[in-house]
Design an enzyme around this catalytic site. Structure first.
Site, PDB file in Angstrom:
ATOM      1  N   HIS A  43      -8.618   9.772  -0.344  1.00  0.00           N
ATOM      2  CA  HIS A  43      -7.554   9.445  -1.293  1.00  0.00           C
ATOM      3  C   HIS A  43      -7.468  10.503  -2.362  1.00  0.00           C
ATOM      4  O   HIS A  43      -8.483  11.043  -2.796  1.00  0.00           O
ATOM      5  CB  HIS A  43      -7.766   8.063  -1.929  1.00  0.00           C
ATOM      6  CG  HIS A  43      -9.136   7.849  -2.514  1.00  0.00           C
ATOM      7  ND1 HIS A  43     -10.240   7.578  -1.735  1.00  0.00           N
ATOM      8  CD2 HIS A  43      -9.579   7.887  -3.788  1.00  0.00           C
ATOM      9  CE1 HIS A  43     -11.301   7.435  -2.506  1.00  0.00           C
ATOM     10  NE2 HIS A  43     -10.935   7.635  -3.763  1.00  0.00           N
ATOM     11  N   LEU A  44      -6.247  10.793  -2.781  1.00  0.00           N
ATOM     12  CA  LEU A  44      -6.019  11.660  -3.934  1.00  0.00           C
ATOM     13  C   LEU A  44      -5.697  10.770  -5.121  1.00  0.00           C
ATOM     14  O   LEU A  44      -4.839   9.891  -5.032  1.00  0.00           O
ATOM     15  CB  LEU A  44      -4.830  12.603  -3.677  1.00  0.00           C
ATOM     16  CG  LEU A  44      -4.967  13.568  -2.502  1.00  0.00           C
ATOM     17  CD1 LEU A  44      -3.699  14.417  -2.390  1.00  0.00           C
ATOM     18  CD2 LEU A  44      -6.193  14.455  -2.665  1.00  0.00           C
ATOM     19  N   HIS A  45      -6.411  10.991  -6.226  1.00  0.00           N
ATOM     20  CA  HIS A  45      -6.048  10.350  -7.491  1.00  0.00           C
ATOM     21  C   HIS A  45      -4.979  11.215  -8.155  1.00  0.00           C
ATOM     22  O   HIS A  45      -5.152  12.447  -8.259  1.00  0.00           O
ATOM     23  CB  HIS A  45      -7.244  10.307  -8.440  1.00  0.00           C
ATOM     24  CG  HIS A  45      -8.400   9.466  -7.991  1.00  0.00           C
ATOM     25  ND1 HIS A  45      -8.645   8.194  -8.480  1.00  0.00           N
ATOM     26  CD2 HIS A  45      -9.409   9.721  -7.114  1.00  0.00           C
ATOM     27  CE1 HIS A  45      -9.758   7.705  -7.932  1.00  0.00           C
ATOM     28  NE2 HIS A  45     -10.234   8.617  -7.094  1.00  0.00           N
ATOM     29  N   ASP A  64      -3.625   2.448  -8.776  1.00  0.00           N
ATOM     30  CA  ASP A  64      -5.048   2.089  -8.806  1.00  0.00           C
ATOM     31  C   ASP A  64      -5.219   0.753  -9.532  1.00  0.00           C
ATOM     32  O   ASP A  64      -4.602   0.508 -10.570  1.00  0.00           O
ATOM     33  CB  ASP A  64      -5.841   3.201  -9.508  1.00  0.00           C
ATOM     34  CG  ASP A  64      -7.332   3.106  -9.231  1.00  0.00           C
ATOM     35  OD1 ASP A  64      -7.872   3.994  -8.565  1.00  0.00           O
ATOM     36  OD2 ASP A  64      -7.960   2.121  -9.694  1.00  0.00           O
TER      37      ASP A  64
HETATM   38  P1  5GP Z   1     -13.201   6.884  -5.796  1.00  0.00           P
HETATM   39  O1  5GP Z   1     -14.224   6.441  -6.797  1.00  0.00           O
HETATM   40  O2  5GP Z   1     -13.651   6.591  -4.392  1.00  0.00           O
HETATM   41  O3  5GP Z   1     -12.747   8.306  -5.984  1.00  0.00           O
HETATM   42  O4  5GP Z   1     -11.888   6.038  -6.101  1.00  0.00           O
HETATM   43  C1  5GP Z   1     -11.670   4.778  -5.597  1.00  0.00           C
HETATM   44  C2  5GP Z   1     -10.581   4.168  -6.447  1.00  0.00           C
HETATM   45  O5  5GP Z   1     -10.089   3.039  -5.776  1.00  0.00           O
HETATM   46  C3  5GP Z   1     -11.063   3.703  -7.826  1.00  0.00           C
HETATM   47  O6  5GP Z   1     -10.300   4.353  -8.837  1.00  0.00           O
HETATM   48  C4  5GP Z   1     -10.807   2.199  -7.794  1.00  0.00           C
HETATM   49  O7  5GP Z   1     -10.368   1.692  -9.031  1.00  0.00           O
HETATM   50  C5  5GP Z   1      -9.750   2.060  -6.714  1.00  0.00           C
HETATM   51  N1  5GP Z   1      -9.785   0.788  -6.013  1.00  0.00           N
HETATM   52  C6  5GP Z   1     -10.884   0.172  -5.492  1.00  0.00           C
HETATM   53  N2  5GP Z   1     -10.535  -0.960  -4.873  1.00  0.00           N
HETATM   54  C7  5GP Z   1      -9.177  -1.059  -5.006  1.00  0.00           C
HETATM   55  C8  5GP Z   1      -8.222  -2.058  -4.563  1.00  0.00           C
HETATM   56  O8  5GP Z   1      -8.551  -3.047  -3.926  1.00  0.00           O
HETATM   57  N3  5GP Z   1      -6.922  -1.828  -4.891  1.00  0.00           N
HETATM   58  C9  5GP Z   1      -6.513  -0.721  -5.583  1.00  0.00           C
HETATM   59  N4  5GP Z   1      -5.199  -0.585  -5.846  1.00  0.00           N
HETATM   60  N5  5GP Z   1      -7.397   0.230  -6.006  1.00  0.00           N
HETATM   61  C10 5GP Z   1      -8.697   0.045  -5.719  1.00  0.00           C
END
Ligand code: 5GP
Ligand code: ZN
Length: 112
Positions: free
Chosen positions: A98-100, A28
């Site tokens: 996506h899975l964190h 991330d």
């Molecule tokens: P969400 O909030 O949708 O569960 O998680 C999206 C995740 O994607 C966030 O933790 C954010 O930091 C990550 N993220 C957003 N844009 C990018 C990017 O361009 N590259 C990477 N590696 N992570 C990203």
């Protein structure tokens, strides 16, 4: 193409941990734990809520990839969290499933 489709297609750079034909695991860009890896399918699925029965095998592979990411980053033994933020109330910001994989520190419950 959405942001994570572009990462899967290598049109946007990412720090990739591993990948195969169907998924990519990458770090991330804004980590909230010492280990913070995202595991995505290469095919676009907007969220867990948009997964269909035909995605069952893919979902299993994503979960196994999450455990692999934990092992490769050294957090498996200490414990880690696998999260799929789904929709507005969960704070989903990128609408490509996506899975964190979060680890390397103690975490509270319930999440914020
Ligand atoms: P969400 O909030 O949708 O569960 O998680 C999206 C995740 O994607 C966030 O933790 C954010 O930091 C990550 N993220 C957003 N844009 C990018 C990017 O361009 N590259 C990477 N590696 N992570 C990203
Ligand atoms: Zn996408």
């Amino acid at each position: 193409m959405c942001l994570f489709c572009k990462i899967a297609a290598k049109q946007i750079p990412a720090k990739i941990l591993f990948e195969d034909d169907e998924l990519v695991a990458f770090h991330d860009v804004n980590p909230v734990a010492p280990t913070h890896v995202l595991v995505i399918p290469k095919a676009h699925v907007a969220s867990l809520g948009d997964a269909a029965p035909e995605h069952a095998a893919l979902l299993g592979k994503l979960m196994l990839a999450a455990t692999r990411a934990a092992e490769l980053t050294g957090v498996a033994q200490g414990g880690y969290r696998v999260v799929a933020n789904t929709g507005a109330n969960a704070g989903q910001s990128v609408f490509h499933l996506h899975l964190h994989v979060l680890g390397g520190r103690a975490m509270g419950w319930p999440p914020g």
